[in-house]
Design a protein around this motif. Structure first.
Motif, PDB file in Angstrom:
ATOM      1  N   PRO A 113       0.915  -1.283   0.016  1.00  0.00           N
ATOM      2  CA  PRO A 113       0.080   0.085   0.080  1.00  0.00           C
ATOM      3  C   PRO A 113       0.722   1.344  -0.104  1.00  0.00           C
ATOM      4  CG  PRO A 113      -0.828  -1.742   1.615  1.00  0.00           C
ATOM      5  CD  PRO A 113       0.604  -1.997   1.146  1.00  0.00           C
ATOM      6  N   ALA A 114       2.057   1.196   0.554  1.00  0.00           N
ATOM      7  CA  ALA A 114       2.767   2.280   0.706  1.00  0.00           C
ATOM      8  C   ALA A 114       3.240   2.943  -0.817  1.00  0.00           C
ATOM      9  CB  ALA A 114       4.062   2.206   1.669  1.00  0.00           C
ATOM     10  N   ILE A 115       3.206   2.008  -1.671  1.00  0.00           N
ATOM     11  CA  ILE A 115       3.532   2.557  -2.923  1.00  0.00           C
ATOM     12  C   ILE A 115       2.549   3.427  -3.607  1.00  0.00           C
ATOM     13  CG2 ILE A 115       3.694   1.688  -5.525  1.00  0.00           C
ATOM     14  CD1 ILE A 115       5.156  -0.514  -4.518  1.00  0.00           C
TER      15      ILE A 115
ATOM     16  N   LEU B  75      15.456   3.805  -3.627  1.00  0.00           N
ATOM     17  CA  LEU B  75      15.792   3.480  -2.302  1.00  0.00           C
ATOM     18  C   LEU B  75      14.429   3.378  -1.333  1.00  0.00           C
ATOM     19  CD1 LEU B  75      18.672   5.820  -1.378  1.00  0.00           C
ATOM     20  CD2 LEU B  75      18.959   3.506  -1.624  1.00  0.00           C
ATOM     21  N   MET B  76      13.505   4.458  -1.738  1.00  0.00           N
ATOM     22  CA  MET B  76      12.409   4.361  -1.053  1.00  0.00           C
ATOM     23  C   MET B  76      11.306   2.888  -1.497  1.00  0.00           C
ATOM     24  SD  MET B  76      10.898   8.228  -1.201  1.00  0.00           S
ATOM     25  CE  MET B  76       9.548   7.901  -0.070  1.00  0.00           C
TER      26      MET B  76
ATOM     27  N   PRO C  48       4.910   6.972   7.081  1.00  0.00           N
ATOM     28  CA  PRO C  48       3.821   7.895   7.013  1.00  0.00           C
ATOM     29  C   PRO C  48       2.750   7.554   5.710  1.00  0.00           C
ATOM     30  CG  PRO C  48       5.422   9.113   7.817  1.00  0.00           C
ATOM     31  CD  PRO C  48       6.285   7.776   7.476  1.00  0.00           C
ATOM     32  N   LEU C  49       3.475   6.803   4.558  1.00  0.00           N
ATOM     33  CA  LEU C  49       3.268   6.707   3.353  1.00  0.00           C
ATOM     34  C   LEU C  49       2.164   5.519   3.615  1.00  0.00           C
ATOM     35  CD1 LEU C  49       6.078   6.909   0.716  1.00  0.00           C
ATOM     36  CD2 LEU C  49       4.358   8.546   1.560  1.00  0.00           C
ATOM     37  N   ASP C  50       2.197   4.680   4.622  1.00  0.00           N
ATOM     38  CA  ASP C  50       1.103   3.515   4.878  1.00  0.00           C
ATOM     39  C   ASP C  50      -0.116   4.121   5.280  1.00  0.00           C
ATOM     40  OD1 ASP C  50       2.777   1.096   4.326  1.00  0.00           O
ATOM     41  OD2 ASP C  50       3.926   1.948   5.627  1.00  0.00           O
TER      42      ASP C  50
ATOM     43  N   LEU D  93      -5.277   8.764  -1.418  1.00  0.00           N
ATOM     44  CA  LEU D  93      -4.503   9.938  -2.184  1.00  0.00           C
ATOM     45  C   LEU D  93      -3.848   9.577  -3.414  1.00  0.00           C
ATOM     46  CD1 LEU D  93      -4.584  12.957  -2.897  1.00  0.00           C
ATOM     47  CD2 LEU D  93      -2.428  13.368  -1.530  1.00  0.00           C
ATOM     48  N   GLY D  94      -2.947   8.507  -2.896  1.00  0.00           N
ATOM     49  CA  GLY D  94      -2.245   7.695  -4.226  1.00  0.00           C
ATOM     50  C   GLY D  94      -3.136   6.976  -5.170  1.00  0.00           C
TER      51      GLY D  94
END
Length: 692
Positions: free
Chosen positions: A11-13, A266-267, A278-280, A287-288
């Motif tokens: 999901p963080a992608i 790297l991310m 926080p991207l999770d 929003l992504g």
């Protein structure tokens, strides 16, 4: 920008997509803090390369081009076609007639996923202010991605069947070659490096390389929590630094793009290895998921606002526009994208339905683009067929080889002499006087050779520094034109005309123009960087104009220097089209005079040294009265943009300028008043005052 799985394993992608699209939309809205927000597209490229590479590697045993393309079509086309159809119809109504065909042609290319090729050929530098009114400009990146999909599938089909090692060799070699090619193209071919797939392949290819080696690379840091954390935050720092510190004047893409691309890599590695961040968070992930639609809708709204009223909008209006675009993105995701991807009954028809819709949208855009918009309020009523189509500007800009003279010579009749009596030398502000010199040639039976090369002033020994870099080709062009002048024995007079004020680095009156500087052709690139300034450009202009005039006078030529015409802070046809009357679209004469005062002083000083051989003609007298510079004369728009005269207006000026042109060829003024004078009276300002 695109997703290859309905529910990504990471999901963080989607959160990383949110970061990327936020940078892009804030940059386009004009937030100065995000001067490098355009690198969000590079982040998207890495993500797409990774997800596509992972999909192909996992499915290598059963690679099916049909299935592969069906997934791409279901993901990309529905939302894209909705945007293209909506904006194409709006653009046909919204944009002024002179702009519609170009806008809609770009939309048609976007439907074919070839808009990047179209913009590379027709628009030029992505960062140039002049290209930012096209509502389809942002589709260049979608075209690059789609072309990458096809190329990567072909590479995967060839290499993956032989295992990971073969895949690494093929992908790695292609990625390295692409990076080297991109760096090789800069800075001279910046547009090619920016828009086209081959110099951009490395950004997507490096993501695909990560996917191919996911188990070894990501698994290596998966066992070390601190390593995962360091990888993620180091990458995030690189991406955010690029967004905050980069700007449009950088040597980009190429080596500079390695910072956001490396940071994204790297991310991604950390995210795949299980790093929490926080991207999770659910709002960021959502929003992504909307990022594709937000990207699709934000730019058309900003671009269309930019032309409404022909004046730049405020930061907050643009910010409101991207807010509206986010709502449109949600609606598109909720009622178009998701049903067509996830409802089984719709999935079966969405592929062929999308392809059919693609054909319909392409036909729609093509029909609208090919429609004859002439005669809709702002047609050029002058017959441009009388002017030779000297297509040398583009050719000359690349090779400094002058177009054959016969293609650039205006003559009274086919059987007459082709040896020019007048040589018109300059940039596009020389070319736009074509109708004037056509009237002169018809009246006097004297041929006129038109040598206008865009962005190339008639000043020997100079080069021009533009936002994308120095144009040394200007030096070669001026050398070639001086040699041509000296080789024309029947030549009597030379006209020097240019957009003089645009070469001294002062901010242009029109926000859609680019700042550029005149530099010495002998300077190295380091000297250009150190000495770039308005004062230096003015000194170079004074020195080289004097040298150019001295050379022409020594050859026995008379010279007419045409001073700058007023520059408007908006495109005049747009201002009139969007409800402005003639007075509202006019500008203060005092402000227009101030804009050119430095350059006019240089022209007057240089010309005064040769009082018998050099004269100045000032078009201000034909455009301005004592108080204002008008946008309309005798019902005709004076300009076709912010600084180039409308051919229909130029054609009316010959009776006003005939005496100066008669002097240029040593002809008594009384002999130059036949066809031109009978063509009509001098134009009259919208205020009712006749032009002197």
């Amino acid at each position: 920008m695109t997703s290859t799985s309905p529910q990504p394993a990471w999901p963080a992608i989607d959160g990383l997509r949110a970061l990327a699209v936020l940078g892009v939309v804030l940059y386009h809205a004009g937030w100065s803090l995000f001067g490098g927000g355009f690198v969000g597209v590079d982040v998207f490229f890495v993500i797409s390369g990774f997800l596509l590479g992972d999909l192909l590697w996992r499915g290598r045993a059963r690679l099916s081009f049909t299935d592969f393309m069906a997934r791409r079509i279901r993901r990309l086309l529905p939302a894209l076609l909705l945007m293209l159809a909506t904006i194409a119809v709006l653009a046909a109504w919204w944009y002024a007639p002179g702009d519609r065909s170009g806008m809609l042609r770009a939309g048609q290319r976007a439907a074919y996923f070839t808009s990047n090729v179209y913009f590379e050929k027709h628009a030029g530098d992505y960062f140039a202010a002049s290209v930012k009114l096209n509502p389809f400009l942002h589709t260049w990146s979608l075209a690059v991605e789609f072309q990458f999909y096809l190329l990567l599938f072909a590479l995967a089909w060839l290499a993956f069947r032989f295992g990971r090692t073969a895949g690494n060799i093929v992908l790695g070699a292609a990625t390295i070659a692409s990076f080297c090619y991109a760096e090789f193209l800069l800075p001279a071919e910046r547009s090619t490096a920016f828009y086209l797939l081959l110099p951009r392949f490395w950004e997507l290819g490096i993501g695909a390389c990560l996917a191919l080696n996911r188990a070894s690379l990501c698994g290596g840091i998966e066992r070390y929590p601190r390593g995962r954390m360091a990888s993620f935050w180091l990458g995030a720092g690189a991406v955010i630094a690029a967004m905050l510190l980069f700007d449009a004047d950088m040597r980009f893409p190429g080596l500079a793009a390695a910072l956001p691309v490396g940071g994204s890599l790297l991310m991604l590695a950390a995210i795949v290895a299980g790093q929490r961040s926080p991207l999770d968070r659910a709002p960021v992930v959502q929003l992504g998921r909307l990022s594709y639609g937000w990207y699709l809708w934000h730019w058309p709204l900003i671009a269309m606002l930019a032309v409404y009223g022909a004046r730049p909008w405020t930061l907050w209006v643009n910010t409101a526009a991207i807010g509206v675009a986010l709502l449109l993105a949600y609606a598109s995701w909720r009622w178009v994208e998701s049903p067509l991807r996830f409802i089984p009954a719709l999935r079966r028809v969405s592929t062929w339905g999308s392809l059919a819709a693609l054909a319909l949208v392409a036909v729609l855009a093509g029909k609208l683009a090919s429609h004859d918009w002439k005669g809709v309020q702002f047609s050029d009523e002058y017959d441009l067929a009388r002017i030779p189509q000297c297509a040398g500007e583009a050719e000359e800009a690349r090779s400094a080889t002058l177009t054959p003279r016969q293609r650039c010579t205006i003559h009274a009749d086919e059987g007459g002499s082709m040896e020019p009596a007048v040589y018109v030398w300059g940039d596009s502000h020389a070319s736009h006087y074509g109708p004037l010199f056509a009237a002169f040639a018809a009246d006097t039976q004297l041929p006129v050779l038109m040598r206008g090369s865009a962005g190339s002033p008639p000043l020997a020994g100079t080069a021009v520094r533009e936002p994308e870099g120095t144009k040394p080709i200007v030096t070669a062009l001026t050398r070639a034109k001086l040699a041509e002048i000296s080789a024309l024995p029947q030549l009597k007079g030379v006209v020097l005309s240019a957009y003089w004020t645009s070469y001294i680095g002062d901010p242009p009156a029109f926000a859609g123009s680019d700042t550029r500087y005149l530099v010495d052709a002998a300077w190295s690139e380091d000297e250009v960087e150190q000495r770039l300034s308005t004062d230096e450009s003015l000194q170079i202009m004074a020195r080289t104009l004097d040298a150019t005039l001295a050379t022409l006078v020594r050859q026995g030529k008379r010279v007419l220097v045409i001073a700058d015409s007023p520059e408007f802070p908006w495109r005049v046809p747009d201002c009139l089209y969007y409800g402005g009357d003639a007075l509202r679209c006019a500008i203060s004469r005092h402000e227009a005079e101030a804009q050119r005062s430095k350059v006019l002083a240089v022209i007057r000083a240089a010309s005064s040294r040769y009082p018998q051989s050099v004269r100045i003609w000032d078009p201000f007298k034909q455009v301005c009265d004592a108080e204002r510079c008008s946008a309309v004369a005798s019902g005709i728009p004076i300009y076709r943009d912010s600084d180039h005269f409308n051919p229909a207006f130029i054609a009316t000026l010959y009776p006003v300028v005939r005496d100066e042109l008669a002097w240029l060829v040593s002809m008594p003024p009384a002999k130059t008043l036949t066809q031109a004078q009978s063509a009509g009276k001098a134009p009259v300002f919208a205020s009712g005052k006749e032009i002197p």
